[in-house]
Design an enzyme around this catalytic site. Structure first.
Site, PDB file in Angstrom:
ATOM      1  N   GLN A 131       3.866 -12.480  13.615  1.00  0.00           N
ATOM      2  CA  GLN A 131       4.106 -11.107  14.247  1.00  0.00           C
ATOM      3  C   GLN A 131       5.493 -10.367  13.619  1.00  0.00           C
ATOM      4  O   GLN A 131       6.520 -10.618  13.827  1.00  0.00           O
ATOM      5  CB  GLN A 131       4.564 -11.342  15.608  1.00  0.00           C
ATOM      6  CG  GLN A 131       3.694 -12.362  16.503  1.00  0.00           C
ATOM      7  CD  GLN A 131       2.402 -11.782  16.783  1.00  0.00           C
ATOM      8  OE1 GLN A 131       2.246 -10.530  17.264  1.00  0.00           O
ATOM      9  NE2 GLN A 131       1.375 -12.303  16.772  1.00  0.00           N
ATOM     10  N   ALA A 188       3.728  -7.272  26.315  1.00  0.00           N
ATOM     11  CA  ALA A 188       3.120  -7.878  25.372  1.00  0.00           C
ATOM     12  C   ALA A 188       3.100  -6.952  24.101  1.00  0.00           C
ATOM     13  O   ALA A 188       3.367  -5.837  24.145  1.00  0.00           O
ATOM     14  CB  ALA A 188       1.760  -8.750  25.881  1.00  0.00           C
ATOM     15  N   HIS A 189       2.610  -7.855  23.018  1.00  0.00           N
ATOM     16  CA  HIS A 189       2.575  -7.013  21.670  1.00  0.00           C
ATOM     17  C   HIS A 189       1.824  -5.893  21.510  1.00  0.00           C
ATOM     18  O   HIS A 189       0.682  -6.125  22.186  1.00  0.00           O
ATOM     19  CB  HIS A 189       2.234  -8.093  20.493  1.00  0.00           C
ATOM     20  CG  HIS A 189       1.194  -9.055  20.802  1.00  0.00           C
ATOM     21  ND1 HIS A 189       1.002  -9.777  19.792  1.00  0.00           N
ATOM     22  CD2 HIS A 189       0.303  -9.179  21.851  1.00  0.00           C
ATOM     23  CE1 HIS A 189      -0.301 -10.500  20.243  1.00  0.00           C
ATOM     24  NE2 HIS A 189      -0.516 -10.029  21.475  1.00  0.00           N
ATOM     25  N   ASN A 190       2.335  -4.875  20.943  1.00  0.00           N
ATOM     26  CA  ASN A 190       1.587  -3.886  20.829  1.00  0.00           C
ATOM     27  C   ASN A 190       0.918  -3.079  21.947  1.00  0.00           C
ATOM     28  O   ASN A 190       0.098  -2.077  21.841  1.00  0.00           O
ATOM     29  CB  ASN A 190       0.145  -4.008  19.772  1.00  0.00           C
ATOM     30  CG  ASN A 190       0.496  -4.605  18.542  1.00  0.00           C
ATOM     31  OD1 ASN A 190       0.478  -5.783  18.306  1.00  0.00           O
ATOM     32  ND2 ASN A 190       0.459  -3.713  17.612  1.00  0.00           N
TER      33      ASN A 190
END
Lengths: 350, 350, 350
Positions: free
Chosen positions: A200, A241-243
């Site tokens: 990540q 969360a991511h993105n």
């Protein structure tokens, strides 16, 4: 720090009734205030407390007529609530402006750049090549990773952790213990049932005027950026969360969670403990009721939804009400079955 | 740290098209990348961005035919995505290997034992008799209690806290702010309505290759151990209560909670915000949908459940759909009641 | 620290059977204990483990008759479980009493007042005018803001953060990473869609004998106090919003959230992941099932509720069961429709 009624009245352009030397050092609610505190009275519902309060000074509307004598010193102003809010704000700014200098021990990498009027609390860590703007306040025990940029007037409360390479805008406030830029939850399943980590290596970008509560978590993007746009307010213990990308001036209440790659529009209002599935689009102005579980994109602006799985608010409320009535519905059905049975029987007998 | 296209191509055994001296220092997504970044193009959906990208270097599949000229330097490889992932991994390992040495001030009890190539960040605390393996990285502000053991290659991010006597395996990653080994929630009700604490003197054992997100909490056992078996991945803000045991290679998404003494099998997949009641058995390979509330043991392997209370996935979906249709069902019932009423009436009249 | 069976028996006024010199240094469950651990046997369900245990010493009821020889040293007592609990408690108190002194580096403002037998761990921060009572234990990395008061015998575990002006009672335990006194989530919507912060200048008051888990968040009041009354126990990752008040001896399980200004009575029991809307009154002794969403006040004492939205427990369970049976209900309805259709048809034909 104490201040007397006379000086407060001067500042507010109000008028003292009673002892102008009465001093206050903090704020209280009229029904709970102690001696040495300042309170305000505006809502008639609390009228009884005006006459019982232990506050030393009370702000009062010009047009209110006293019905009994009052022990507190009064300050008459056009709007007591607005005057009170004004004092609060001044107090906060005063407190903030007093926070300056670098406490020891702290750790500031020699390659980091610090602006003017910065506060660095004890046990705070500023990593290599970090850039800290003017008037930024890093409370004790904050961690600022390598290559992080924090713009002017931003406040990080105790124990906030910003992983490497993340960017924080101007006038941002982040409360204690919140983690910005931890790894997104990305693991590729392997043939033997184990998981292999997907690196990540994106970052988190937080724009201007954002406020984030305590112990929240905002993960870095796999590649690219997780983005919180300007003016958005996130409460405590929220998971982003991511993105994920969240538009301007959206408000999210405590303990809600947004899964990976979901895009939320601007001016949305999301209740506490809401969960939103990954890879969705949530339209501008969406209103998501507390504890809802959103599993499909919300395409139309200003849509209100509730339930888990969530659907449109009015229908969902009707279904929820009928769910509560299911025992009666089932009873009506059973009675009807009996009647029809009887009719069938009679037909046969007939 | 910058590297040019020529060297990347050598490393990947790829072929440069364009300026081999183009330099990159970080990674980006093709649709967002800035100058100085490396991106990849593999998914045809993003084709337009290949021709617009600001990335300085783009990895590209050997067999893709250009339709227009491209400004970025290209590196041709058999599989652009795999090549990109390979670079990411190398980058992460490089970053990790650079973390070494003991920053000051830190606190390392003289009875603690540290392996080789260890990193101890500033403000990190290592208690009495703690044993830290080789190549362990303790970021700034980590707390390692007395008698804790941490095995080789494990990374604790900033502000992780490990209470006394807990054991962490090899190749474990724990993200910022997570607490391992706090007291289990055990209180015995007394006759006067108060509660008396049940001492919690077990520990937590985390096996090899586990990854845990940010601000999660894993409580120590009352007696014995709370155990997370090898390869399991836990997301942010997860709660694992005392004496829970989680099998190998199980994945749990953010904000889920597991109550005391529940045993979860291996290869299970548990969604975000799921709650699991205490003292249950959850079979290997169970799939629990987000926001479900599991109140009974799941005995059969690979069972999928959803809802709160949770039951089998297919039936629950059907019930959820019918719940949405309850207004229509109620309407059908009401119409039927009218018809039957009419029939009854006619029968009487007849 | 090791102790032999003979000394334990003296302390418990029990009788040794076997080797009185057998030493133990920690506690274990009879089914898992290792050499050098002390376990107890009381529940007949675990009888087989009495004969297999690797524990060095086992506490055993006076009236239990051995069926086979046992390798562990036994200590006979009237009630093995109570004796075990007594040892646990002594052990905990011993550990606590050993924590004393001021580790370096720590930061204690010169205006702060510290009582006797206080422990201040390394990297702990004590702000201006803070007052720390006797026998208070501040683990490493704790943050105590300006003007905070902490009364006698209270323990703050690593990384606890207390914002300025908050008050913590006697015999309170707060686990790692918990944040007390962050700003309440209060923002006034502006005409342009943005939000303006409402200053939060109240505080948090935590009374005596409260225990709070890890990574929880309790926000300060807008004005006045957020109050946790004495004897209440809060689990990990709990969110308590501004101006909430929780009565004595109430228990709240992990990941539950209480919204602003809600008042909860005493002796209530609130399950994990429960959400409670703001400005409600929850009566004494209320029982709220895990994952419930409480959107209306609970006025009657000892009411039990479940569901989201929550309503009375028995009806809600009945509705939940019927929801599961909705496919059958719908089928019965469809069959009935057919029959009635048929009856109508025949009537017409007739």
């Amino acid at each position: 720090m104490k201040i007397n009624a006379e000086r407060i009245a001067q500042f507010l352009e109000g008028k003292v009734e009673g002892n102008g030397n009465a001093e206050v050092g903090s704020f209280g609610k009229i029904e709970e205030a102690r001696e040495g505190q300042l309170a305000f009275f505006a809502n008639p519902k609390y009228e009884e407390f005006l006459y019982k309060t232990k506050a030393s000074v009370v702000l009062l509307n010009d047009n209110y007529e006293l019905k009994q004598p009052v022990t507190a010193t009064l300050i008459r102003v056009p709007d007591a609530y607005i005057a009170f809010a004004k004092l609060l704000q001044i107090y906060e700014e005063l407190m903030k402006s007093q926070l300056t200098g670098i406490q020891q021990p702290s750790y500031i990498d020699e390659s980091a750049k610090l602006g003017e009027e910065v506060f660095v609390g004890a046990f705070t860590y500023v990593g290599a090549n970090a850039v800290i703007g003017n008037n930024v306040k890093l409370y004790p025990g904050v961690y600022v990773g390598n290559d992080v940029k924090i713009d002017d007037n931003t406040i990080l409360h105790p124990g906030v952790k910003i992983y490497f390479g993340c960017q924080i805008g101007k006038n941002v406030t982040i409360h204690a213990g919140t983690v910005i830029g931890g790894d997104g939850f990305g693991f590729a399943p392997q043939d033997d049932g184990s998981y292999k980590k997907v690196p990540q290596i994106g970052n988190v970008v937080i724009e201007d005027n954002v406020e984030i509560g305590s112990n929240a978590t905002i993960d870095r993007a796999t590649v690219g950026s997780t983005i919180i746009h300007s003016g958005t307010k996130l409460d405590n213990l929220i998971q982003i969360a991511h993105n994920v990308e969240i538009g301007c001036n959206t408000v999210i209440a405590a303990q809600a969670g947004v899964s990976g790659s979901t895009k939320i529009g601007k001016n949305a209002m999301i209740g506490g403990q809401v969960g939103i599935v990954g890879h969705l689009q949530i339209a501008d102005g969406a209103k998501i009721n507390a504890q809802s579980g959103v599993s499909k994109s919300i395409k139309e602006k200003n849509t209100a939804v509730t339930g888990s799985p969530a659907y449109d608010y009015t229908s969902a409320l009707r279904s929820q009400a009928l769910t509560r009535n299911l025992p009666q519905i089932e009873k009506r059905l059973a009675e009807l079955e009996k009647l029809v049975q009887q009719l069938m029987q009679e037909k046969i007998n007939f």
